[in-house]
Scaffold this active site. Structure first.
Site, PDB file in Angstrom:
ATOM      1  N   THR A  94       0.560  -0.918   0.085  1.00 17.21           N
ATOM      2  CA  THR A  94       0.182   0.356  -0.123  1.00 17.21           C
ATOM      3  C   THR A  94       0.528   1.503  -0.157  1.00 17.21           C
ATOM      4  O   THR A  94       0.626   2.099  -0.909  1.00 17.21           O
ATOM      5  CB  THR A  94      -1.700  -0.244   1.274  1.00 17.21           C
ATOM      6  OG1 THR A  94      -1.493  -1.180   0.781  1.00 17.21           O
ATOM      7  CG2 THR A  94      -1.796   1.464   0.825  1.00 17.21           C
ATOM      8  N   TRP A 136       0.970  -9.302   4.070  1.00 12.03           N
ATOM      9  CA  TRP A 136       0.415  -9.204   3.187  1.00 12.03           C
ATOM     10  C   TRP A 136       1.618  -9.511   1.540  1.00 12.03           C
ATOM     11  O   TRP A 136       0.300 -10.236   0.942  1.00 12.03           O
ATOM     12  CB  TRP A 136       0.171  -7.291   2.829  1.00 12.03           C
ATOM     13  CG  TRP A 136      -1.006  -6.670   3.313  1.00 12.03           C
ATOM     14  CD1 TRP A 136      -1.023  -6.149   2.582  1.00 12.03           C
ATOM     15  CD2 TRP A 136      -0.342  -5.636   4.559  1.00 12.03           C
ATOM     16  NE1 TRP A 136      -1.552  -4.770   3.263  1.00 12.03           N
ATOM     17  CE2 TRP A 136      -2.762  -5.173   4.284  1.00 12.03           C
ATOM     18  CE3 TRP A 136      -0.892  -6.987   6.249  1.00 12.03           C
ATOM     19  CZ2 TRP A 136      -2.133  -4.591   6.164  1.00 12.03           C
ATOM     20  CZ3 TRP A 136      -0.938  -5.881   7.204  1.00 12.03           C
ATOM     21  CH2 TRP A 136      -2.051  -5.261   7.110  1.00 12.03           C
ATOM     22  N   ASN A 182      -3.869 -11.161   4.063  1.00 13.15           N
ATOM     23  CA  ASN A 182      -4.872  -9.635   4.148  1.00 13.15           C
ATOM     24  C   ASN A 182      -5.717  -9.441   2.453  1.00 13.15           C
ATOM     25  O   ASN A 182      -4.676  -9.362   1.627  1.00 13.15           O
ATOM     26  CB  ASN A 182      -4.163  -8.172   3.863  1.00 13.15           C
ATOM     27  CG  ASN A 182      -5.138  -7.263   4.562  1.00 13.15           C
ATOM     28  OD1 ASN A 182      -5.484  -7.000   5.549  1.00 13.15           O
ATOM     29  ND2 ASN A 182      -4.851  -6.039   2.623  1.00 13.15           N
ATOM     30  N   GLU A 183      -7.189  -9.779   2.706  1.00 11.25           N
ATOM     31  CA  GLU A 183      -7.940  -9.128   1.512  1.00 11.25           C
ATOM     32  C   GLU A 183      -7.150 -10.050   0.865  1.00 11.25           C
ATOM     33  O   GLU A 183      -8.182  -9.321  -0.702  1.00 11.25           O
ATOM     34  CB  GLU A 183      -8.137  -7.949   1.466  1.00 11.25           C
ATOM     35  CG  GLU A 183      -8.311  -6.873   2.712  1.00 11.25           C
ATOM     36  CD  GLU A 183      -8.207  -5.036   1.918  1.00 11.25           C
ATOM     37  OE1 GLU A 183      -7.009  -4.763   1.305  1.00 11.25           O
ATOM     38  OE2 GLU A 183      -8.343  -4.326   3.243  1.00 11.25           O
ATOM     39  N   GLU A 259     -10.165  -4.551   9.617  1.00 11.59           N
ATOM     40  CA  GLU A 259      -8.980  -3.246   9.440  1.00 11.59           C
ATOM     41  C   GLU A 259     -10.610  -2.703   9.093  1.00 11.59           C
ATOM     42  O   GLU A 259     -11.800  -2.723   8.456  1.00 11.59           O
ATOM     43  CB  GLU A 259      -8.993  -3.931   8.053  1.00 11.59           C
ATOM     44  CG  GLU A 259      -8.252  -1.957   7.565  1.00 11.59           C
ATOM     45  CD  GLU A 259      -7.373  -2.312   6.074  1.00 11.59           C
ATOM     46  OE1 GLU A 259      -6.573  -3.976   5.758  1.00 11.59           O
ATOM     47  OE2 GLU A 259      -7.447  -1.668   5.277  1.00 11.59           O
ATOM     48  N   ARG A 385     -22.284   2.000   5.305  1.00 17.21           N
ATOM     49  CA  ARG A 385     -22.426   1.430   3.480  1.00 17.21           C
ATOM     50  C   ARG A 385     -24.383   1.710   3.403  1.00 17.21           C
ATOM     51  O   ARG A 385     -24.805   1.044   4.824  1.00 17.21           O
ATOM     52  CB  ARG A 385     -22.400   0.048   3.335  1.00 17.21           C
ATOM     53  CG  ARG A 385     -20.368   0.635   3.316  1.00 17.21           C
ATOM     54  CD  ARG A 385     -19.766  -1.459   2.205  1.00 17.21           C
ATOM     55  NE  ARG A 385     -18.440  -0.814   2.985  1.00 17.21           N
ATOM     56  CZ  ARG A 385     -17.504  -0.203   2.261  1.00 17.21           C
ATOM     57  NH1 ARG A 385     -17.949  -0.234   1.053  1.00 17.21           N
ATOM     58  NH2 ARG A 385     -16.464  -0.909   2.624  1.00 17.21           N
TER      59      ARG A 385
END
Ligand code: NAG
Ligand code: NAG
Ligand code: NAG
Ligand code: NAG
Ligand code: NAG
Length: 703
Positions: A94, A136, A182-183, A259, A385
């Protein structure tokens, strides 16, 4: 909600309809007599994902300690209860690359990066802080050369457990939680393997959070697979927008916003944070919320600039900002402990009639009791959201009715914040007069964009240091010979975006040097092919630099080496955009005696190329001067080019790097102004010229 509260709300609504004023008065019960809600697991910050604490490390000690106190010290500032860190994987994650403890399968090192240091500092301040680690990216060898880290689940689990063991044996740090990837996709076999191997190696207390992504897949897999269900302790969702799902609740697991936030840390960001801290439980029954990121300590404008609880981007000046999320965190963290319990929905947790939300928590011995109320009106897509309704918050009166174990409480301490919009000053974490209760009943007037804590806890305090030194630009001239670092330390201010830099001993009079250490394409995290560019890129300095001079000495060796090195200026991109970084890149390939200048890192837009005289297997000094649309380059003080580059970017970072992954050494790095640079280059030319003349003078007569 209890019947009495509903009917009171009804009366209140009626009276406001009868035009008694703008206030709606509603009574909310706080009552444990029918039981309690879920266990509270804490509020935390995330360092990493990636390199988000990069610039914090070399702050002057005084300011660095102040910053760490604002983050971690109990009853001072954010008083965080969870610290989540990246397990560095040598891949862009990131805002930079964090170093792996095992660049290669034959390598193991627990001195790299800054997460160890950060965890030690956090624990020093708060021994009860929970630690949570998550990868990550992974070094290429972990994925057997592919991007899939689950090729051999035992290899990946071993890699992760070695990190956990390193934390324990080298730093005395006990991990509480470990995540998966992660993700990115998880793999059930891997999760079960990790659980099994953790248990076998004495880490049965390290609990698994899965899968740091979205709810649906992990939830349905847990519901369908009892052995997966028993391997996973917590379900961690990212950016849930305060919502969980019925199925997620059905798993019976603790649910986390593992997160969240990722919002510019001004008043709007503070409002986002305050709202999710309450609503993640009030709406989604999530019991932990972790901010991405902990502290915005990466160069402006790397991606998501200032999306941290506070900001520290000037190690050279010591200047930092204590931003609103620090104080909005304190409203919960200073008056609760991990292990407390929420009250039940409708009996101490819920949404306010006039907009906003409230939660209440109680200590295990029921001696302490805390209510947090927020009335945030500003909408931010990352925090909320659809299909939640729009937040039209109105001023309202909240009648607090304490019942059950709390019925005899006579007064509650009050802490107050109000976010200032439209030119209004924010009021942050102010102690107000205590709220007096009669027969367990008290009343508070709530405005918009406010946070209140009502609590029996008396230890809350607003920490405060003198204002930090004033802000300054990145100083010039700037130089680094890397001699002052500990072995394996990542050089300060140089921010790797791909590849990894660390101080190594040169075994020569040079002392220490900086080595690019990544040999192989990592199992990368960026969605794009970012890391498959196979070049290392490290940026530094001020993005607004336009005319600038940079030089570095570089050595390309023979063993596991890259083929070329570069210096660059006006570099416009970092993060996952590193792949397509634009700027002026001056590559030198010493063995080939060749150079290339390009408008991009990928070398697809070349400006010029040609032969260059350079040392093979020895150090070469590479210099680049950029002024207006003119670029000048030298190798070892001899001019290589002096040409126009009209399509060049207008400004950007300075950078160094390598043409492919593979070892390269750097030393005597220097950046200075264009006018200094012009003088240096001229002096180099004169020296080279004089040397040539001198040589000529002693040559035998030719005729
Ligand atoms: C998980 O990884 C293993 C080992 O590489 C593989 O055999 C399996 O198909 C993967 N499972 C899933 C669901 O992707
Ligand atoms: C919040 O703002 C986003 C855009 O940032 C918009 O799409 C969304 O509909 C808004 N939600 C509410 C509840 O107003
Ligand atoms: C980078 O290297 C990997 C192998 O390590 C290769 O699969 C990939 O195509 C390379 N990418 C580029 C852009 O050369
Ligand atoms: C660069 O200039 C812009 C516009 O003046 C400013 O907003 C920004 O803060 C500057 N960036 C740095 C790193 O100084
Ligand atoms: C170079 O790579 C080989 C494996 O290919 C490894 O055994 C060796 O230790 C490496 N040497 C260095 C200096 O990285």
């Amino acid at each position: 909600m209890h019947l009495t509260a509903v009917s009171l709300a009804f009366v209140a609504a009626l009276s406001s309809a009868l035009a008694v004023g703008p206030w709606r008065a509603t009574t909310y019960d706080f009552d444990d007599s029918s039981g309690l809600g879920r266990q509270y697991d804490g509020i935390g910050g995330l360092s990493g994902g990636g390199a988000t604490s990069k610039l914090l490390v070399n702050y002057p000690e005084k300011e660095r300690n102040e910053i760490l106190d604002y983050l971690f010290k109990p009853n001072f500032g954010a008083s965080l209860q969870i610290l989540k860190v990246e397990i560095g994987g040598d891949a862009q994650s990131t805002d930079g690359t964090e170093a792996s403890h095992m660049h290669n399968s034959w390598d193991e090192n627990y001195q790299r990066g800054y997460e160890w240091w950060l965890m030690v500092e956090a624990k020093k301040r708060n021994p009860n802080i929970k630690l949570y680690c998550l990868p990550w990216g992974f070094p290429g060898w972990v994925g057997q050369g592919s991007r899939n880290p689950y090729q051999v689940p035992e290899v990946t689990a071993d890699y992760i457990i070695r990190w956990i063991n390193g934390a324990k044996t080298v730093y005395g740090l006990t991990m509480d939680f470990v995540g998966i990837w992660n993700e990115r996709p998880y793999n059930s076999t891997y999760i079960k393997t990790l659980r099994k191997m953790l248990d076998e190696r004495g880490f049965s207390n390290v609990r698994i959070v899965a899968a740091d992504g979205k709810w649906p897949n992990i939830v349905s897999d847990i519901l369908a697979d009892p052995s997966l269900a028993s391997a996973v302790d917590y379900i961690g969702c990212h950016y849930p927008g305060t919502l969980s799902t019925d199925d997620a609740l059905k798993t019976g697991k603790q649910l986390w916003a593992s997160e969240d936030y990722s919002t510019y840390n001004d008043e709007v960001g503070g409002g986002c944070w305050a709202r999710i801290l309450n609503k993640n439980y009030a709406v989604g029954r999530m019991t932990a919320t972790i901010s991405w990121n902990l502290i915005a300590s990466y160069y402006n404008p790397l991606p998501f600039f200032r999306d941290g609880l506070m900001t520290a981007v000037e190690p050279w000046s010591g200047n930092y900002n204590v931003d609103t999320p620090i104080w909005l965190s304190a409203h919960t963290t200073q008056f609760t402990q991990v292990g407390w319990k929420y009250l039940e929905h409708g009996a101490g947790v819920g949404l306010l009639e006039g907009g906003g939300s409230y939660v209440a928590l109680v200590s295990p011995d029921k001696k302490d009791f805390t209510i947090i109320v927020e009335t945030m009106s500003h909408n931010h897509s990352l925090c909320i959201r659809p299909p939640l309704p729009a937040y039209d918050v109105v001023p309202q009166t909240m009648n607090i009715q304490l019942k059950g174990s709390f019925a005899n409480i006579k007064e509650l301490n009050v802490w107050y914040s109000k976010l200032g919009f439209d030119g209004q000053q924010s009021i942050m974490f102010q102690k107000k007069d205590a709220l007096q209760l009669k027969n367990g009943m008290g009343s508070a007037s709530l405005g918009m964009d406010e946070v209140y804590t009502f609590t029996t806890v008396t230890t809350g305090d607003k920490g405060q240091y003198d204002a930090p030194p004033p802000s300054k630009s990145f100083p010039l001239p700037y130089s680094d010979n890397f001699d002052s670092y500990a072995i394996s330390e990542e050089p300060y201010n140089l921010a790797p975006q791909t590849g990894s830099l660390e101080a190594v001993s040169s075994n020569s009079a040079r002392g220490k040097i900086a080595r690019q250490t990544v040999l192989q394409t990592p199992a990368y995290w960026c969605r794009t092919a970012s890391d498959t560019i196979n070049k290392s890129l490290t940026v530094i300095g001020n993005f607004n630099w336009s005319d600038i001079y940079v030089e570095v000495e570089a050595l390309v060796g023979k063993v596991n080496a890259t083929d070329g090195v570069f210096v660059a200026a006006r570099v416009q991109n970092g993060g996952c955009q590193s792949y397509s970084a634009k700027g002026i890149f001056f590559f030198v390939f010493p063995a080939q005696q060749y150079y290339i200048i390009s408008y991009d890192l990928a070398r697809t837009q070349q400006i010029s190329s040609g032969a260059v005289s350079s040392e093979v297997m020895d150090w070469n000094k590479i210099s680049l001067l950029v002024t207006g649309t003119t670029i000048q380059g030298q190798v070892n003080g001899k001019s290589v080019f002096n040409i126009q580059a009209p399509k060049m970017t207008k400004n950007g970072f300075v950078a160094i790097g390598t043409d492919t992954y593979g070892l390269a050494d750097f030393d005597n790095f220097m950046i200075t102004t264009a006018s200094d640079g012009r003088r240096i280059m001229r002096e180099n030319e004169e020296r080279a010229h004089a040397k040539a003349k001198h040589t000529l003078y002693f040559e035998p007569e030719k005729h």
